[in-house]
Structures are given as C-alpha cells and as structure tokens.
Design a protein around this motif. Structure first.
Motif, short mmCIF file in Angstrom:
data_model
loop_
_atom_site.label_atom_id
_atom_site.label_comp_id
_atom_site.label_asym_id
_atom_site.label_seq_id
_atom_site.Cartn_x
_atom_site.Cartn_y
_atom_site.Cartn_z
N ALA A 242 6.20 -16.56 37.36
CA ALA A 242 5.03 -15.99 36.74
C ALA A 242 5.30 -14.56 36.30
N ARG A 243 6.25 -13.90 36.93
CA ARG A 243 6.44 -12.48 36.64
C ARG A 243 7.02 -12.23 35.26
N GLY A 244 7.71 -13.17 34.70
CA GLY A 244 8.19 -13.03 33.32
C GLY A 244 7.05 -12.99 32.33
N PHE A 245 5.87 -13.48 32.75
CA PHE A 245 4.68 -13.44 31.90
C PHE A 245 4.09 -12.03 31.84
N MET A 246 4.43 -11.20 32.81
CA MET A 246 3.86 -9.85 32.88
C MET A 246 4.51 -8.90 31.88
N PHE A 247 5.79 -9.09 31.61
CA PHE A 247 6.53 -8.22 30.70
C PHE A 247 6.88 -8.89 29.39
N GLY A 248 7.13 -10.18 29.42
CA GLY A 248 7.60 -10.90 28.25
C GLY A 248 6.75 -10.79 27.00
N PRO A 249 5.43 -11.01 27.08
CA PRO A 249 4.62 -10.93 25.86
C PRO A 249 4.64 -9.55 25.22
N SER A 250 4.60 -8.49 26.02
CA SER A 250 4.64 -7.13 25.47
C SER A 250 5.96 -6.87 24.77
N ILE A 251 7.04 -7.31 25.37
CA ILE A 251 8.36 -7.13 24.77
C ILE A 251 8.44 -7.92 23.47
N ALA A 252 7.98 -9.17 23.50
CA ALA A 252 8.01 -10.03 22.29
C ALA A 252 7.24 -9.39 21.14
N LEU A 253 6.04 -8.91 21.42
CA LEU A 253 5.23 -8.27 20.38
C LEU A 253 5.95 -7.06 19.79
N ALA A 254 6.54 -6.25 20.65
CA ALA A 254 7.16 -5.01 20.21
C ALA A 254 8.42 -5.25 19.37
N ILE A 255 9.14 -6.34 19.63
CA ILE A 255 10.38 -6.59 18.87
C ILE A 255 10.18 -7.63 17.76
N GLY A 256 8.95 -8.13 17.61
CA GLY A 256 8.67 -9.10 16.55
C GLY A 256 9.20 -10.49 16.82
N ALA A 257 9.19 -10.89 18.09
CA ALA A 257 9.68 -12.22 18.47
C ALA A 257 8.51 -13.06 18.99
N LYS A 258 8.73 -14.37 19.09
CA LYS A 258 7.72 -15.22 19.72
C LYS A 258 7.95 -15.22 21.23
#
Length: 153
Positions: free
Chosen positions: A71-87
């Motif tokens: 579950a912890r990858g859900f805490m950082f992953g979406p923010s990182i994806a948005l910032a680098i333009g990834a899904k």
C-alpha cells in the motif's frame, strides 16, 4: 549508497527524511525493525522533499509508468507520476482489482504473498519505475519487475 551515486551526498533533505521515519522494533514479528513512513508524511515539507527527490531523478528518463506496490507505493507513486507526466499503475494484493489481472507470487521475510495488476495497465514498450517503501528481502520488488516484464518487453 543511493545518495552518493545520485548526487545527493550532503543533501540536507535526506537527513530530514531519515529523521522523520519512525522505527518500530519487532513489528510485525520479533526481529523485524519496521520503518514506518507514515510519520514522514506528517511533515508536508519532508513529504514534498521526498517526492521531489524522486521527480528530479526520473523526470528526464522517459518513464511512462510509475507502478506503486500496495500500500505504501500508493502514497508516493501518484504524486511522482503526475509530476513526471506518467501514468500510475497500482500493483495490488489478490482480489482487490476488478477485471482481468495478471499475478506474481513472491516470498516475504515472514511468509508468502502475491501481487496483481490489470492486464491492460501497461503496454509493450512502456518504461517503468517501481515505487515501494523499502527493500527487505527484495521479494516484492522482484515480483513487481517480473509482473511488469510479462507485458513490457
């Protein structure tokens, strides 16, 4: 090692990040020193600095997929994806994703588990980075790489 190899040696953000992580001895079983990152997220500057370090590392690498391990990858992953333009692609425990999934079993320090991903979440040619909170035995990370590798070639 990561800090020195990636130009972060002496970066004051790393000290603050490290200080913000609470260590819980003997959780979830005796002998485990659990690194609790939820305390890191209580400090918005430290949380932002953590995301920024990942973004700085991956923003120019052509990453098209940020895969977050439950579950912890859900805490950082979406923010990182948005910032680098990834899904963002969630890698979840069995039975949590609707529709068709592919699965990969793996060993933990204290048992066995499995992760799943929607079969159409990634495409051949995608370039992925996997986000999780720590690497203990490497089982979860290895399973994630295998799971993504079933589709990305």
């Amino acid at each position: 090692m990561f800090a020195a190899e990636n130009g972060l040696k002496g970066d004051s953000r790393l000290e603050a990040i490290s200080a913000a992580i609470r260590v819980i001895p003997h959780f979830p079983k005796p002998g485990i020193m659990f690194q609790d990152i939820t305390t890191l997220m209580l400090n918005h500057k430290v949380f932002k600095d953590t995301v920024d370090i990942f973004v700085d590392r991956y923003k120019d690498m052509g990453i098209s997929v940020v895969a977050g391990i439950e579950a912890r990858g859900f805490m950082f992953g979406p923010s990182i994806a948005l910032a680098i333009g990834a899904k963002f692609v969630p890698l979840r425990k069995p039975g949590k994703l609707p529709g068709k999934v592919i699965s990969q079993a793996y060993e933990l320090e204290y048992g066995k588990d499995c992760i799943e991903m929607h079969i159409d979440a990634v495409q051949a040619g995608d370039r992925a980075v996997v986000i999780d909170d720590l690497v203990a035995t490497g089982g979860t990370l290895t399973a994630a790489i295998k799971l993504l590798g079933l589709v990305i070639k």
